[in-house]
Design a protein around this motif. Structure first.
Motif, PDB file in Angstrom:
ATOM      1  N   THR A   2      16.930 -19.739 -31.323  1.00 33.59           N
ATOM      2  CA  THR A   2      17.414 -19.585 -29.948  1.00 33.59           C
ATOM      3  C   THR A   2      16.937 -18.255 -29.365  1.00 33.59           C
ATOM      4  O   THR A   2      16.927 -17.228 -30.051  1.00 33.59           O
ATOM      5  CB  THR A   2      18.942 -19.653 -29.927  1.00 33.59           C
ATOM      6  OG1 THR A   2      19.356 -20.920 -30.434  1.00 33.59           O
ATOM      7  CG2 THR A   2      19.487 -19.474 -28.517  1.00 33.59           C
ATOM      8  N   GLN A   3      16.558 -18.291 -28.080  1.00 31.75           N
ATOM      9  CA  GLN A   3      16.122 -17.079 -27.376  1.00 31.75           C
ATOM     10  C   GLN A   3      16.958 -16.872 -26.126  1.00 31.75           C
ATOM     11  O   GLN A   3      17.291 -17.834 -25.433  1.00 31.75           O
ATOM     12  CB  GLN A   3      14.649 -17.174 -26.972  1.00 31.75           C
ATOM     13  CG  GLN A   3      13.661 -16.997 -28.104  1.00 31.75           C
ATOM     14  CD  GLN A   3      12.240 -16.812 -27.587  1.00 31.75           C
ATOM     15  OE1 GLN A   3      12.030 -16.165 -26.551  1.00 31.75           O
ATOM     16  NE2 GLN A   3      11.280 -17.387 -28.282  1.00 31.75           N
ATOM     17  N   SER A   4      17.277 -15.595 -25.825  1.00 29.36           N
ATOM     18  CA  SER A   4      17.944 -15.220 -24.578  1.00 29.36           C
ATOM     19  C   SER A   4      17.029 -14.288 -23.815  1.00 29.36           C
ATOM     20  O   SER A   4      16.521 -13.298 -24.372  1.00 29.36           O
ATOM     21  CB  SER A   4      19.281 -14.527 -24.857  1.00 29.36           C
ATOM     22  OG  SER A   4      20.185 -15.409 -25.485  1.00 29.36           O
ATOM     23  N   LYS A  18      23.638 -17.977 -19.443  1.00 29.32           N
ATOM     24  CA  LYS A  18      24.591 -17.458 -20.410  1.00 29.32           C
ATOM     25  C   LYS A  18      25.955 -17.220 -19.779  1.00 29.32           C
ATOM     26  O   LYS A  18      26.074 -16.633 -18.705  1.00 29.32           O
ATOM     27  CB  LYS A  18      24.065 -16.150 -21.003  1.00 29.32           C
ATOM     28  CG  LYS A  18      24.865 -15.658 -22.204  1.00 29.32           C
ATOM     29  CD  LYS A  18      24.199 -14.472 -22.857  1.00 29.32           C
ATOM     30  CE  LYS A  18      24.956 -14.026 -24.111  1.00 29.32           C
ATOM     31  NZ  LYS A  18      24.289 -12.892 -24.780  1.00 29.32           N
ATOM     32  N   SER A  23      17.449 -23.083 -26.308  1.00 24.00           N
ATOM     33  CA  SER A  23      17.778 -23.526 -27.664  1.00 24.00           C
ATOM     34  C   SER A  23      17.301 -24.955 -27.880  1.00 24.00           C
ATOM     35  O   SER A  23      17.310 -25.783 -26.962  1.00 24.00           O
ATOM     36  CB  SER A  23      19.291 -23.441 -27.918  1.00 24.00           C
ATOM     37  OG  SER A  23      19.995 -24.272 -27.029  1.00 24.00           O
ATOM     38  N   ASP A  69      30.352 -20.583 -27.723  1.00 21.64           N
ATOM     39  CA  ASP A  69      29.534 -19.936 -26.696  1.00 21.64           C
ATOM     40  C   ASP A  69      29.986 -20.250 -25.275  1.00 21.64           C
ATOM     41  O   ASP A  69      29.961 -19.389 -24.399  1.00 21.64           O
ATOM     42  CB  ASP A  69      28.067 -20.302 -26.879  1.00 21.64           C
ATOM     43  CG  ASP A  69      27.851 -21.810 -26.916  1.00 21.64           C
ATOM     44  OD1 ASP A  69      28.859 -22.546 -27.034  1.00 21.64           O
ATOM     45  OD2 ASP A  69      26.689 -22.251 -26.825  1.00 21.64           O
ATOM     46  N   ARG A  70      30.430 -21.481 -25.021  1.00 19.60           N
ATOM     47  CA  ARG A  70      30.803 -21.840 -23.658  1.00 19.60           C
ATOM     48  C   ARG A  70      31.708 -23.062 -23.670  1.00 19.60           C
ATOM     49  O   ARG A  70      31.800 -23.776 -24.669  1.00 19.60           O
ATOM     50  CB  ARG A  70      29.558 -22.141 -22.810  1.00 19.60           C
ATOM     51  CG  ARG A  70      28.728 -23.304 -23.316  1.00 19.60           C
ATOM     52  CD  ARG A  70      27.385 -23.379 -22.600  1.00 19.60           C
ATOM     53  NE  ARG A  70      26.564 -24.464 -23.108  1.00 19.60           N
ATOM     54  CZ  ARG A  70      26.208 -25.527 -22.392  1.00 19.60           C
ATOM     55  NH1 ARG A  70      26.611 -25.648 -21.147  1.00 19.60           N
ATOM     56  NH2 ARG A  70      25.437 -26.462 -22.911  1.00 19.60           N
ATOM     57  N   GLN A  97      21.756 -11.641 -15.100  1.00 16.12           N
ATOM     58  CA  GLN A  97      21.945 -12.959 -15.709  1.00 16.12           C
ATOM     59  C   GLN A  97      20.888 -13.199 -16.776  1.00 16.12           C
ATOM     60  O   GLN A  97      19.788 -12.636 -16.717  1.00 16.12           O
ATOM     61  CB  GLN A  97      21.887 -14.063 -14.652  1.00 16.12           C
ATOM     62  CG  GLN A  97      23.009 -13.971 -13.636  1.00 16.12           C
ATOM     63  CD  GLN A  97      22.995 -15.171 -12.714  1.00 16.12           C
ATOM     64  OE1 GLN A  97      23.768 -16.088 -12.869  1.00 16.12           O
ATOM     65  NE2 GLN A  97      22.113 -15.143 -11.740  1.00 16.12           N
ATOM     66  N   GLU A  98      21.234 -14.057 -17.770  1.00 14.37           N
ATOM     67  CA  GLU A  98      20.307 -14.392 -18.841  1.00 14.37           C
ATOM     68  C   GLU A  98      20.204 -15.902 -18.982  1.00 14.37           C
ATOM     69  O   GLU A  98      21.188 -16.623 -18.791  1.00 14.37           O
ATOM     70  CB  GLU A  98      20.766 -13.788 -20.175  1.00 14.37           C
ATOM     71  CG  GLU A  98      20.694 -12.279 -20.241  1.00 14.37           C
ATOM     72  CD  GLU A  98      21.087 -11.763 -21.613  1.00 14.37           C
ATOM     73  OE1 GLU A  98      21.133 -12.575 -22.563  1.00 14.37           O
ATOM     74  OE2 GLU A  98      21.337 -10.556 -21.744  1.00 14.37           O
ATOM     75  N   LEU A  99      19.002 -16.348 -19.337  1.00 13.84           N
ATOM     76  CA  LEU A  99      18.796 -17.755 -19.679  1.00 13.84           C
ATOM     77  C   LEU A  99      18.726 -17.875 -21.197  1.00 13.84           C
ATOM     78  O   LEU A  99      18.035 -17.098 -21.865  1.00 13.84           O
ATOM     79  CB  LEU A  99      17.497 -18.291 -19.070  1.00 13.84           C
ATOM     80  CG  LEU A  99      17.477 -18.574 -17.568  1.00 13.84           C
ATOM     81  CD1 LEU A  99      16.116 -19.127 -17.149  1.00 13.84           C
ATOM     82  CD2 LEU A  99      18.571 -19.546 -17.159  1.00 13.84           C
ATOM     83  N   VAL A 100      19.457 -18.857 -21.741  1.00 16.12           N
ATOM     84  CA  VAL A 100      19.476 -19.099 -23.178  1.00 16.12           C
ATOM     85  C   VAL A 100      18.698 -20.385 -23.452  1.00 16.12           C
ATOM     86  O   VAL A 100      19.036 -21.451 -22.935  1.00 16.12           O
ATOM     87  CB  VAL A 100      20.918 -19.219 -23.707  1.00 16.12           C
ATOM     88  CG1 VAL A 100      20.914 -19.487 -25.207  1.00 16.12           C
ATOM     89  CG2 VAL A 100      21.705 -17.952 -23.389  1.00 16.12           C
TER      90      VAL A 100
END
Length: 984
Positions: free
Chosen positions: A83-85, A48, A77, A235-236, A72-75
């Protein structure tokens, strides 16, 4: 090119070495469906707030190296899933169960002035995504769809650098008016689809039936292609690099070599009684030619001009944004060098898409594209080269090009000499649009679109005295410019409401289109200095002339559409559009175009619940009327043209009517279409497909009618005649294998269209224009060749005033004579009986392989190769199996030095050949570098590939691709490229 490929390889190999310097730790895991626990391949996994990411493999497993930092987070999708974080913390293994997202499972399809779920489509629509459009490198994005869309016939016009394409949707309705489909880019009409880079496109929808195109009224009569370009992301930031470079080559049907040329010339003169043996060679060959014969010399004129072409493309795209603003920007450079010198095209593209949320309910946005072309064109040299005597030489003893080696045919090498020939085209096109989107209430939305296209074009041509075009006459310079401005303003009001089991969407639209075109030209002969080319026409001493032109047209439209759904199972759509065109007379300016369509989701019925064969089953039907006003502005008016005049010896101004006279009764061309189809899915959509049957009947054709010379005019555009197109379309897609990391998808489509003229002005065939009732709009009408009269048939041939070795044609009415009225028939047409396409896409771990086979069957063409033949043996030409007493061929008549080609009876019958072909259209092998390797430096994807286009063609014309349509100018090449796709 080798240096560029080497740099690409070194870059990719250097990624791993550089990545080792980053302090990271590895996270692994597996992603499965929450309901079934089955693995999900292709899930996007991103850290993320960064560009670092990877995807799951075919077993749902992944591995990602993350910077050694906290919080830190992993997204996770994937399309069709929520979608999950997940916070990483100190975990080294993270397994995820993704829940199905019903809203994403209903894929959205873009339609005219809106979008609907794919399952709710009532008409004939085909949707394509970016990956479908970029599989095969092409100059024009539509060419990448050749054979892939049932009912859409796409052919390339030639092999020239930057050559255009021809696109027809479900056949040709008009005979002389335009049959081109309408292109809509981001909601705005756009005419030059070649400007778009495929990597800038998010999706493309092709609307084929009247119920889907009627909302565009007269503009959609020939089908509609809706293109949506890429937008920003909130988002990015992502950066993509796409590049390829490759080589193009052509195979050219062979001409006679020197020995074969000599043999045919001897035979032609033997037939004329001028040659009996080699002792008679001095009678028919010059001293130099006889010396060349003695030494077995041979000049291959074709190879004097052919070379390997080069095609290259470089594109970079950036997309990103935040909660308020999203952006997408790209730059592109495309270059194509043809297989001839002086044949090349450079295209420069820049695009910016911006979307801004002013408030939660108001949005603003703009799309802008700038395109510039620099193109050099030359007259195809092979037409002349094929006729040149192979005993003669292209250069003299001092190395200078010989202008006319045989004293009559120009050596095309003269065009390549400095400052002797140039045909340069510069085009700059600006395409921009802005929109305002306001959510007035929860049910009511207003959107206003304004678009403008500015098109500037300059064509400069210089032809020196000793060129193929001028053939020794004085030089000529031409300078043409044009400016086109097209404006579009549309206002769209949409009401959408759900009442229990009832869904209703109502749309109202107003449209204003304006088009203004200006053109200027200057011409002069006998330029002072060749080096000035076309830049100083005022220095020309002869035939200096100037001209200018203007044309303008407007279109005003009012449109309404209502879409209704009951329980999501029964769907109806009603559309009505009224168009007013300035091209038509006042009393006929306006026309109304209605349509109705419906669909029934059979799969949702209770009686389908307890079966496990069908996973989708829907029946569709539609009816609609579309119009066409595709004629030149002012076609309803008679124009005057100035002509030279005098009273005795005194010059005066004279005027006459233009060759085209006006028609004050001109009205809309109308097409009525019936369409029925059904969509199905079997075995949990392991096999999906659709079948469509349609019938389009067009009346009041906008037809250019030839007038008799006594009228004092040439043509008039009238509403006369009728045509009909009816056909069947079949599309199938199957997931053949999806197991143990191996995926194999197969796509098949087949379509057949019968195009015919139903009625013409006189009620009978029009031989002058080549139009025949009951046949396609283009047909070949001639005598039917049976073969060559043989020696044993001498008495029978004599009855027709012919002899053995002459062309034998069929006496259609058996009256013992051949005449043009009774013995000519329609032999065929360039329209195919059917077309088919087979796609295979295979993936295994990091490798991907695709192959496309395309077939176009049943068409005929006028093959120019067969007409490059001089029966007198003076010029060289195609290699043919001609008749002699010792070689009783049935292919070509006996050469005869006393008969020219025009004097050879029924010579035209030799040109018609079967143009059916099966083509290995595309072949691609790619490899994606492991994500755990490239992810260490922020690269989410790195893929290298090689692709072949037009790899193999199976046809009855050796070394010739029948897609070219029979012309020998600029044959269609084979292309091999190597490329990379890199995403950051």
């Amino acid at each position: 090119m080798k240096k560029q490929l080497l740099l690409i390889v070194l870059f990719l190999l250097g990624i791993n070495a550089f990545a080792q310097t980053q302090k990271t730790r590895q996270i692994t895991g597996k992603v499965v469906e929450a309901e079934t626990s089955l693995p999900i391949p292709g899930v996007s996994i991103v850290i993320k707030g960064t560009n670092i990411g990877t995807t799951t493999d075919t077993d749902g497993k992944y591995s990602i190296n993350i910077p050694d930092a906290s919080e830190q987070e992993l997204v996770f999708s994937f399309i069709g899933y929520a979608t999950q974080s997940i916070a990483i913390g100190s975990q080294s293994e993270i397994n995820v169960r993704l829940q199905s997202d019903v809203t994403q499972l209903n894929e959205v399809v873009i339609i005219g002035y809106g979008q609907i779920k794919k399952r709710d489509v009532t008409g004939a629509i085909v949707s394509m995504k970016t990956e479908d459009l970029t599989k095969i490198p092409t100059t024009n994005v539509m060419e990448s769809l050749q054979g892939r869309v049932a009912g859409v016939d796409i052919t390339r016009n030639s092999g020239q650098a930057g050559a255009g394409i021809s696109v027809t949707v479900r056949g040709n309705r008009s005979i002389t008016a335009s049959n081109n489909p309408l292109y809509i880019v981001d909601g705005i009409q756009y005419s030059t689809i070649q400007d778009l880079n495929p990597n800038d496109i998010e999706s493309m929808e092709i609307l084929k039936d009247a119920s889907t195109t009627a909302i565009y009224g007269s503009r959609g009569a020939n089908g509609v292609v809706i293109i949506t370009t890429k937008k920003g992301a909130s988002d990015r930031v992502t950066v993509s690099l796409n590049s390829y470079i490759g080589v193009s080559q052509i195979e050219y049907p062979r001409m006679k070599n020197a020995q074969e040329y000599v043999a045919m010339k001897r035979e032609a003169n033997r037939a004329a009684g001028r040659w009996a043996s080699e002792a008679d060679d001095p009678k028919i060959f010059s001293e130099f030619e006889r010396q060349q014969i003695q030494t077995n010399a041979n000049t291959d004129w074709i190879n004097q001009f052919l070379k390997n072409g080069v095609q290259q493309d470089y594109q970079v795209g950036v997309r990103g944004g935040n909660a308020k603003t999203r952006y997408y920007a790209s730059l592109n450079y495309f270059r194509e060098d043809g297989v001839f010198k002086m044949d090349n095209l450079s295209r420069y593209n820049g695009r910016v898409n911006l979307d801004f949320s002013v408030t939660e309910k108001i949005k603003l946005g703009t799309q802008m594209q700038l395109t510039h072309y620099n193109q050099n064109i030359r007259r195809d040299p092979l037409n002349n080269a094929a006729k040149l005597n192979p005993l003669l030489l292209p250069y003299d003893s001092e190395g200078k090009v010989i202008f006319q080696p045989d004293g009559r045919t120009v050596n095309p090498l003269v065009d390549e000499q400095p400052n002797n020939y140039m045909n340069n085209i510069r085009t700059t096109r600006i395409f921009s649009s802005v929109y305002l989107d306001a959510q007035l209430t929860s049910d009511l939305n207003f959107r206003s679109n304004f678009g403008a296209t500015f098109d500037y074009r300059r064509t400069g041509i210089f032809r020196g005295s000793e060129t193929v075009d001028r053939v020794g006459s004085v030089s000529q310079a031409v300078y043409n410019t044009s400016q086109d401005i097209r404006l579009t303003w549309e206002n769209i009001l949409t009401y959408q409401k759900k009442f229990g089991e009832h869904d209703i969407t109502a749309t109202g639209i107003t449209t204003l289109l304006t088009n203004r075109e200006e053109a200027q030209s200057a011409t002069g002969a006998n330029q002072l200095l060749n080096s000035q080319l076309f830049y100083a026409i005022g220095n020309a001493t002869e035939q200096v002339s100037i001209a200018s032109a203007y044309a303008g047209s407007n279109l005003v439209s009012f449109t309404g559409r209502v879409q209704y759904s009951l329980k999501g199972k029964y769907i109806l759509s009603f559309t009505g559009r009224s168009d007013g065109s300035s091209k038509l007379v006042d009393k006929n300016k306006w026309a109304f175009f209605p349509s109705i369509a419906g669909a029934w989701h059979i799969i949702d019925e209770p009686f389908m619940k307890n079966q496990n064969v069908f996973s989708e089953l829907k029946v569709r039907g539609s009816y609609g009327i579309a119009g066409n006003d595709a004629v030149a502005p002012y076609s309803s008016q008679s124009l005057l043209r100035r002509i030279p005049f005098s009273f005795g010896e005194t010059p005066a101004t004279g005027n006459r009517f233009d060759l085209r006279i006006g028609n004050e009764e001109l009205r809309w061309e109308l097409s009525t279409t019936y369409n029925g189809g059904f969509d199905f899915g079997l075995f949990r959509n392991r096999l999906t497909g659709s079948i469509d049957v349609y019938d389009t009947r067009t009346k009041d054709l906008l037809l250019n009618r030839t007038l008799p010379p006594t009228s004092g005019a040439g043509i008039i555009t009238e509403n006369i005649g009728k045509t009909r197109n009816r056909g069947v379309e079949l599309s199938l897609n199957a997931r053949a294998i999806d197991k143990n990391g191996f995926q194999w998808n197969v796509g098949v489509n087949w379509f057949r269209n019968r195009e015919e003229i139903v009625e013409l002005a006189t009620g009978a065939n029009d031989l002058v224009n080549g139009w025949f009732v009951g046949y396609p709009t283009v047909a070949y009408y001639d005598y039917e060749k049976l073969g060559i009269w043989q020696t044993s048939e001498a008495d029978q041939a004599a009855k027709f005033n012919q002899k053995p070795g002459d062309i034998k044609v069929k006496d259609q009415n058996n009256d013992g004579k051949i005449d043009p009225t009774n013995d000519r028939i329609v032999l065929g047409s360039p329209r195919p009986s059917w077309s088919a396409n087979l796609n295979n896409d295979i993936r295994y771990k990091g490798f991907d392989f695709s192959i496309q086979v395309f077939a176009r069957i049943g068409q005929m063409m006028s093959y120019a190769y067969n007409t490059i033949h001089d029966p007198q043996g003076i010029e060289n030409g195609s290699f043919q199996n001609y008749w002699t007493p010792e070689n009783p061929s049935n292919d070509y008549p006996r050469p005869d030095a006393s008969k020219s080609q025009s004097a050879t009876l029924y010579f035209s019958t030799l040109q018609y050949v079967d143009a059916s072909f099966i083509k290995l259209r595309g072949l691609t092998l790619g490899y994606s570098l492991p994500s755990e390797m490239v992810g260490k430096i922020g690269v989410s994807r790195a893929r290298i590939y090689v692709t072949g286009r037009n790899v193999l063609t199976f046809a009855k014309t050796p070394n010739y691709d029948p897609e070219r349509g029979g012309s020998m100018s600029n044959p269609i090449p084979r292309l091999w490229v190597a490329g990379v796709n890199i995403d950051f």
